[in-house]
Design an enzyme around this catalytic site. Structure first.
Site, PDB file in Angstrom:
ATOM      1  N   ARG A 183       0.843  -1.283  -0.049  1.00 50.52           N
ATOM      2  CA  ARG A 183       0.104  -0.017   0.016  1.00 50.52           C
ATOM      3  C   ARG A 183       0.776   1.430  -0.016  1.00 50.52           C
ATOM      4  O   ARG A 183       0.499   2.299   0.809  1.00 50.52           O
ATOM      5  CB  ARG A 183      -0.880  -0.040   1.280  1.00 50.52           C
ATOM      6  N   SER A 222     -10.766  -0.393   2.546  1.00 46.30           N
ATOM      7  CA  SER A 222     -10.002  -0.653   3.991  1.00 46.30           C
ATOM      8  C   SER A 222      -9.621   0.579   4.417  1.00 46.30           C
ATOM      9  O   SER A 222      -8.937   1.607   3.713  1.00 46.30           O
ATOM     10  CB  SER A 222      -8.595  -1.363   3.735  1.00 46.30           C
ATOM     11  N   GLU A 232      -5.335   4.026   6.003  1.00 45.24           N
ATOM     12  CA  GLU A 232      -4.775   3.863   4.801  1.00 45.24           C
ATOM     13  C   GLU A 232      -5.188   4.856   3.800  1.00 45.24           C
ATOM     14  O   GLU A 232      -4.781   5.316   2.582  1.00 45.24           O
ATOM     15  CB  GLU A 232      -5.287   2.414   4.557  1.00 45.24           C
TER      16      GLU A 232
HETATM   17  N1  EPU Z   1     -10.960 -10.744   9.708  1.00 46.20           N
HETATM   18  C1  EPU Z   1     -11.627 -10.829  10.922  1.00 46.20           C
HETATM   19  N2  EPU Z   1     -12.481  -9.776  10.998  1.00 46.20           N
HETATM   20  C2  EPU Z   1     -12.783  -8.614  10.247  1.00 46.20           C
HETATM   21  C3  EPU Z   1     -12.153  -8.694   8.857  1.00 46.20           C
HETATM   22  C4  EPU Z   1     -11.200  -9.838   8.734  1.00 46.20           C
HETATM   23  O1  EPU Z   1     -11.217 -11.450  11.587  1.00 46.20           O
HETATM   24  O2  EPU Z   1     -13.856  -7.987  10.601  1.00 46.20           O
HETATM   25  C5  EPU Z   1     -10.014 -11.665   9.359  1.00 46.20           C
HETATM   26  C6  EPU Z   1     -10.510 -12.580   8.165  1.00 46.20           C
HETATM   27  O3  EPU Z   1     -11.126 -13.478   8.628  1.00 46.20           O
HETATM   28  C7  EPU Z   1      -9.242 -13.020   7.407  1.00 46.20           C
HETATM   29  C8  EPU Z   1      -8.015 -12.111   7.781  1.00 46.20           C
HETATM   30  O4  EPU Z   1      -8.665 -11.273   8.756  1.00 46.20           O
HETATM   31  O5  EPU Z   1      -8.588 -14.288   8.038  1.00 46.20           O
HETATM   32  C9  EPU Z   1      -8.031 -11.162   6.422  1.00 46.20           C
HETATM   33  O6  EPU Z   1      -9.329 -10.729   6.178  1.00 46.20           O
HETATM   34  P1  EPU Z   1      -9.414 -10.393   4.439  1.00 46.20           P
HETATM   35  O7  EPU Z   1      -9.154 -11.532   3.814  1.00 46.20           O
HETATM   36  O8  EPU Z   1     -10.848  -9.802   4.416  1.00 46.20           O
HETATM   37  O9  EPU Z   1      -8.454  -9.308   4.054  1.00 46.20           O
HETATM   38  P2  EPU Z   1      -7.888  -7.826   4.834  1.00 46.20           P
HETATM   39  O10 EPU Z   1      -6.494  -8.379   5.197  1.00 46.20           O
HETATM   40  O11 EPU Z   1      -8.834  -7.604   6.012  1.00 46.20           O
HETATM   41  C10 EPU Z   1      -6.957  -6.911   2.791  1.00 46.20           C
HETATM   42  C11 EPU Z   1      -6.968  -5.744   2.018  1.00 46.20           C
HETATM   43  C12 EPU Z   1      -8.223  -5.464   1.227  1.00 46.20           C
HETATM   44  C13 EPU Z   1      -8.289  -6.510   0.183  1.00 46.20           C
HETATM   45  C14 EPU Z   1      -8.277  -7.765   1.036  1.00 46.20           C
HETATM   46  C15 EPU Z   1      -8.275  -9.208   0.395  1.00 46.20           C
HETATM   47  C16 EPU Z   1      -5.643  -4.091   3.272  1.00 46.20           C
HETATM   48  C17 EPU Z   1      -5.667  -2.756   4.027  1.00 46.20           C
HETATM   49  N3  EPU Z   1      -6.744  -4.529   2.831  1.00 46.20           N
HETATM   50  O12 EPU Z   1      -7.752  -6.852   3.559  1.00 46.20           O
HETATM   51  O13 EPU Z   1      -8.174  -4.352   0.395  1.00 46.20           O
HETATM   52  O14 EPU Z   1      -9.524  -6.608  -0.568  1.00 46.20           O
HETATM   53  O15 EPU Z   1      -6.938  -7.892   1.711  1.00 46.20           O
HETATM   54  O16 EPU Z   1      -7.015  -9.447  -0.381  1.00 46.20           O
HETATM   55  O17 EPU Z   1      -4.673  -4.675   2.966  1.00 46.20           O
HETATM   56  C18 EPU Z   1      -8.614  -2.040   0.057  1.00 46.20           C
HETATM   57  O18 EPU Z   1      -7.622  -1.702   0.378  1.00 46.20           O
HETATM   58  O19 EPU Z   1      -9.576  -1.165   0.187  1.00 46.20           O
HETATM   59  C19 EPU Z   1      -9.102  -3.296   0.487  1.00 46.20           C
HETATM   60  C20 EPU Z   1     -10.501  -3.638   0.813  1.00 46.20           C
END
Ligand code: EPU
Length: 336
Positions: free
Chosen positions: A163, A236, A332
């Protein structure tokens, strides 16, 4: 170009904040940018606005908001294995995805349905479902605002990281991106390292085709993320925090189910969404702002939220996560 005075930005930011720009400049071609810089940006506070999907306007903008609307996708080179595309900054990101699916170009299908414009993609190195856009960017063209001169930066010069890029650092507020070049594969190639995507493909017993991978990504996004056309949000809101392996081991003693992914230099990247959820903030609301019920990392405008309401939620989350885990979440989203 077209100039609008006292322009409502509500439809130009996915958070749906009702704020006004003193001047709003629609840039209709890359070659008018030197004039835009010399006649407007040199004299005024300015902000270069892409699709507004990663921007939280915190108040009216007393200056010029410049917004590219010139689009277009051009094939610059094609070999047996790869294709080089030159894509204009104002092209909506998902149009490029659809184009690549139609032409069977592999590499960015996991980034399906990310809102925003192509010119913004390198700035924060958009990423999702195991792919970051830096893996496919060949070079970036644009203009420096301080000198009005054009620039070209090859991938290695863009300082891409999670990012992050040179456009958010040394060139912050000093560049307008005009074209992004992508190097995509003509040979079939998929990235299924994100378990949820691999599982979704397997469950549906779908053949490995670009269209199906893209559809699966869209389904996963729809299940987790609110549609900005329905519920205002900026994706995010925070970055996933990166901590040392030692810090992670310590936290894990207390929270055995703490999720972590490997990050560069032996570090660990935690899930901000999980930390926020554990701090009691999933689907919670304070006034007209809050977090999304299926993904706590996404702050939402439940309708009529003011920038202050969104920031109050963000600051309370930062405080609560800090108290619980000793970790300071970093925003972010761009706050303007
Ligand atoms: N999780 C929770 N609770 C929540 C949200 C997530 O426990 O409320 C857990 C999920 O169960 C999972 C882990 O956290 O095991 C990761 O969650 P997720 O796969 O949804 O991805 P993220 O790390 O929360 C990042 C990016 C997203 C992207 C997703 C999928 C960042 C800041 N965000 O989110 O990007 O879509 O991975 O790859 O890196 C964005 O940048 O706007 C964005 C949506």
């Amino acid at each position: 170009m077209q100039l609008f005075e006292n322009h409502n930005l509500k439809t130009y930011n996915t958070f749906g904040m009702e704020v006004f720009a003193r001047q709003f400049l629609q840039m209709e071609a890359a070659d008018e940018i030197p004039t835009v810089i010399n006649d407007y940006l040199k004299r005024e506070p300015y902000y270069i606005l892409g699709g507004g999907s990663n921007t939280l306007f915190t108040k009216d903008f007393d200056g010029v908001v410049a917004h590219p609307v010139f689009g277009g996708i051009e094939v610059m080179e094609r070999s047996r294995d790869i294709v080089l595309l030159r894509v204009a900054a104002g092209e909506p990101w998902d149009n490029l995805i659809q184009y690549c699916i139609r032409h069977e170009y592999f590499g960015i299908e996991n980034l399906t349905a990310i809102p925003g414009l192509v010119g913004s993609a390198p700035v924060q190195n958009i990423g999702a479902y195991g792919v970051e856009v830096k893996d496919t960017i060949y070079k970036v063209e644009g203009f420096r605002i301080s000198t009005s001169e054009p620039f070209e930066l090859m991938n290695a010069e863009c300082q891409f990281a999670y990012r992050n890029s040179i456009f958010k650092q040394a060139l912050k507020n000093d560049c307008i991106i005009t074209y992004v070049w992508f190097q995509l594969s003509i040979k079939e190639h998929f990235t299924l390292t994100y378990q949820g995507l691999a599982n979704a493909m397997a469950e549906r017993e779908l053949p490995m085709k670009l269209r199906y991978v893209s559809d699966c990504v869209r389904k996963i996004r729809d299940a987790k993320l609110p549609d900005p056309k329905v519920v205002g949000n900026g994706g995010s809101f925070f970055k996933n925090p990166v901590i040392s392996a030692e810090e992670y081991e310590e936290l894990k003693c207390q929270y055995p189910d703490l999720i972590a992914y490997d990050a560069p230099d032996g570090q660990k990247k935690l899930s901000a969404g999980q930390l926020i959820e554990k701090a009691g903030w999933k689907g919670k609301r304070m006034g007209n702002a809050g977090t999304w019920k299926n993904q706590a990392l996404v702050l939402v405008n439940y309708g009529g939220a003011t920038p202050k309401e969104v920031l109050d939620v963000a600051e309370t989350i930062i405080k609560d996560v800090k108290n619980l885990f000793g970790i300071t979440l970093e925003m972010e989203i761009n706050r303007i």
